[in-house]
Design an enzyme around this catalytic site. Structure first.
Site, mmCIF file in Angstrom:
data_model
loop_
_atom_site.group_PDB
_atom_site.id
_atom_site.type_symbol
_atom_site.label_atom_id
_atom_site.label_comp_id
_atom_site.label_asym_id
_atom_site.label_seq_id
_atom_site.Cartn_x
_atom_site.Cartn_y
_atom_site.Cartn_z
ATOM 1 N N ASP A 444 0.820 -1.212 0.000
ATOM 2 C CA ASP A 444 0.000 0.000 0.000
ATOM 3 C C ASP A 444 0.854 1.262 0.000
ATOM 4 O O ASP A 444 2.073 1.213 0.227
ATOM 5 C CB ASP A 444 -0.900 -0.032 1.243
ATOM 6 N N ASP A 508 -10.674 1.496 -3.584
ATOM 7 C CA ASP A 508 -11.175 1.107 -2.264
ATOM 8 C C ASP A 508 -12.693 1.007 -2.276
ATOM 9 O O ASP A 508 -13.291 0.532 -1.316
ATOM 10 C CB ASP A 508 -10.756 2.140 -1.205
#
Ligand code: GLA
Length: 707
Positions: A444, A508
């Site tokens: 990430d 997301d």
């Protein structure tokens, strides 16, 4: 001055260079030209008048667009040596040419620079351009920018690119090309949610199946700029380059600076034609993930448990996952020291004994015993001030002077250009990968870079090179390791990092309706097998919408499919659907991840119709997805381009994704007939079938198989 032409061509694309002893220009980039017979005639054809109130001689600025040659638009190169050597005037000193490539060396002996410039056109019509600049002078040369430019024909009338923000990535925007420069800049140190992936120029009104489109992309994950420029002369060009902060590319005497490259693509078969070129090129790479193995069904526990890690809870999810056919479990954020929330722990990549008292071995063994693989989350470029790493090395963050950049998600960016910081991250991650059986890591990058300096100098370029190096070293040490590039969803998807990773987290936002648009446009460039598409929870954690499992399943079907949902809460009926959907995915993933992508220019904008057709046209799978209610009672006919017009196909609805909600008394006959219908490819393309009247946010999968 002698001028000659160099013609690079692929089956569908040509690029024609004009070369003189002083410089190189591009006269043509577009559809393949079978042959160019007489060079002089082509040069005469494109020559300009000498205009009133203008230069007295024909100008020939070429791809470097130098002011010293009378070019008045945005230059390719600019820089200086403490204010001197500010204007370049390169001469061509060597040319190496093959059927598919052109490598040039240009020297400016006055300024003291040597530029190597290479163009490679592959068989898929993709043009890669790369450059490196060597400082042959005696002092540092401050490179301010280097942009790659390609000509657009006068008929290019619109520019199209993509914008976005967290959970809302890749939204297309279009505007007319008018005089001046239109620029998209990224200054956040990663490619960004707002990154366009490709900037397009359009002629007329191209659609998915027809029309001319030119595309240019940085092959780079750092700061970038994309341009379209129309000059008062009428000349229109598309350009892109790395965006450099002041002093960032200070090339020392004798040093060579490798300039991030670009990827150019052209299609005269609309947006799907562009995708066709990108996909075939990316799929031809030996390390492309589907050349290694089929894409395993992945369950990520993030939205199921967030930071609340608990072995029993995870095992309960694993049990259900194994039952329905999942092949890989990913333990997301929350497994390492003090990471009970997002305010601590980043930087300390050691398993937290408070939540995993026996380490990760028992849970991984549990997963492996059920025949599943294990994946783990990292965010190695980041550090929370509340971490052992930061307490020991507060100086290891990217920063300027004695300032600390404004916090974002309570974290700072680790300075990977610092050898100690790089080694810390590499060795901690390497230790975890060496201790445990880990097939895959989700990597990430959850904040933007601000004031990103290293010892007083801007460092985004070196930081970007460092993360590529780190990924490569991890893969070298752990053969077969897959890496997913995630950055709060889609903030690091680009044609640079794509050579260092195997998958992207597309967004997301797991709301299937939002994902439809995000996936459509990310998929313009990135093939679906590299895009994580997961079935999210019934009530979307991002938007709060409630969506049927069948809609979420149809939406997640075409990419690298998976689940991001606490399936211990799923009903038996939902688990059955998951099982059937996964079996269908496994049966068809070879087709889904190799075929030609088709997005139908469906006449009703309340629905999306898209699919994949096998290259031999023997089979296809389409999705018809109702976004909103139709205006008409009966939805517009669904047509299926891309099939063999002369072959007959069986067309039927696939029920494995579960039953959609409908607003009708009975189905059209082709749907209710258990064997579907048989139609020719020609009829399917021209007439098609009448979709059932679906409730909004519902979809069906349609199988089309040659008989
Ligand atoms: C980012 C990612 C999510 C999840 C969280 C964990 O937001 O995009 O998928 O991994 O971080 O903190």
């Amino acid at each position: 001055m002698e001028h000659s032409l160099v013609h690079l061509s692929s089956p569908d694309v040509s690029i024609i260079f004009e070369i003189s002893d002083s410089t190189v220009g591009i006269r043509y980039w577009g559809s393949a030209i079978p042959h160019v017979e007489t060079h002089n005639d082509l040069l005469a054809a494109v020559s300009n008048s000498i205009a009133n109130s203008n230069f007295d001689i024909p100008l020939y600025p070429g791809v470097l667009r130098e002011h010293s040659r009378g070019f008045l638009g945005h230059p390719a190169i600019s820089g200086h040596r403490l204010g001197k050597s500010w204007s370049t005037h390169f001469s061509l000193t060597s040319i190496q040419q093959s059927a598919s490539s052109l490598a040039l060396t240009l020297i400016d002996s006055h300024v003291g620079l040597t530029l190597e410039l290479t163009y490679v056109l592959n068989e898929f019509g993709i043009l890669s351009i790369n450059a490196a600049l060597t400082n042959t002078g005696e002092s540092s040369y401050n490179l301010e920018e280097f942009n790659y430019w390609l000509p657009l024909p006068d008929r290019a009338s619109e520019v199209m690119d993509f914008t976005g923000r967290w959970s809302h990535e890749r939204y297309p925007q279009r505007r007319a090309i008018s005089y001046g420069v239109s620029t998209r800049e990224i200054r956040e140190g990663r490619s960004g949610h707002d990154y366009t992936i490709a900037q397009l120029a359009l002629a007329g009104q191209p659609d998915f199946r027809s029309g001319e489109v030119w595309a240019l992309s940085m092959a780079w994950s750092g700061n970038s700029q994309h341009f379209v420029e129309k000059l008062p002369s009428g000349e229109t060009s598309i350009g892109a380059g790395e965006l450099l902060e002041p002093g960032e590319a200070m090339i020392e005497a004798g040093a060579r600076y490798v300039i991030p490259g670009v990827i150019a693509n052209y299609s005269n078969e609309g947006f799907d034609g562009l995708s066709h070129n990108y996909y075939r090129w990316l799929r031809s790479r030996p390390h492309h993930p589907t050349n290694i193995r089929p894409r395993p069904v992945t369950l990520n526990v993030w939205e199921a448990v967030y930071f609340d890690h608990d072995e029993a809870k995870i095992k309960a999810i694993v049990d259900k996952a194994a039952e329905v056919g999942v092949e890989r479990i990913v333990l997301d954020d929350g497994w390492f020291n003090l990471r009970r929330h997002d305010r601590a722990g980043l930087g300390d990549w050691v398993v937290d004994p408070a939540v995993w008292p026996q380490g990760l071995a028992p849970v991984i063994a549990y997963i492996n015993e059920k025949g599943l693989e294990f994946g783990l989350w990292f965010e190695g470029e980041m550090v929370n001030p509340d971490s052992d790493l930061y307490r020991a090395h507060p100086e290891w963050i990217l920063h300027e002077g004695d300032r600390t950049p404004p916090p974002w998600r309570h974290q700072q960016v680790l300075d990977l250009t610092h050898p100690g910081a790089f080694e810390h991250v590499f060795s901690q991650v390497d230790a975890v990968l060496s201790e445990y059986n880990i097939a895959y890591i989700k990597w990430d990058h959850n904040r933007v870079l601000v004031d990103a300096g290293h010892l007083g100098q801007a460092a985004v370029h070196n930081q970007t090179a460092a993360i590529y190096r780190l990924f490569d070293q991890l893969k070298e040490r752990h053969p077969g390791l897959e890496i997913e590039s995630c950055a709060s969803g889609a903030a690091r998807i680009d044609l640079g990092v794509i050579d260092h990773v195997d998958r992207f987290w597309t967004s997301d936002n797991n709301d299937a309706l939002e994902r439809q648009t995000i996936q459509r446009w990310t998929g313009l460039v990135i093939p679906p097998e590299m895009l994580g598409t997961h079935i999210g929870p019934t009530h979307s954690h991002q938007t709060g919408r409630t969506q049927e499992i069948s809609f979420r399943a149809v939406n997640a079907f075409f990419g690298h499919a998976g689940i991001e949902w606490n399936i211990t809460e799923a009903s038996d009926e939902e688990l059955r659907t998951l099982k059937h959907w996964i079996a269908l995915y496994k049966k068809n993933r070879a087709l889904l991840h190799s075929g030609k992508a088709i997005r139908v220019d469906h006449p009703d904008n309340a629905a999306f119709l898209y699919g994949v057709v096998a290259h031999d046209q023997s089979e296809a799978i389409f999705a018809y997805v109702q976004h909103r209610m139709n205006t008409s009672t009966f939805p517009a006919m669904a047509t299926f381009p891309g099939l063999d017009p002369l072959r007959n196909y069986r067309v039927k609805v696939l029920h494995e994704a579960g039953a959609p909600k409908k607003m009708q008394v009975s189905d059209p006959l082709w749907v209710s007939n258990p064997d579907g219908i048989v139609q020719s490819g020609a009829l399917l393309a021209q007439l098609g079938v009448r979709p059932p009247i679906l409730s909004p946010e519902n979809g069906i999968l349609i199988s089309i198989a040659a008989i």
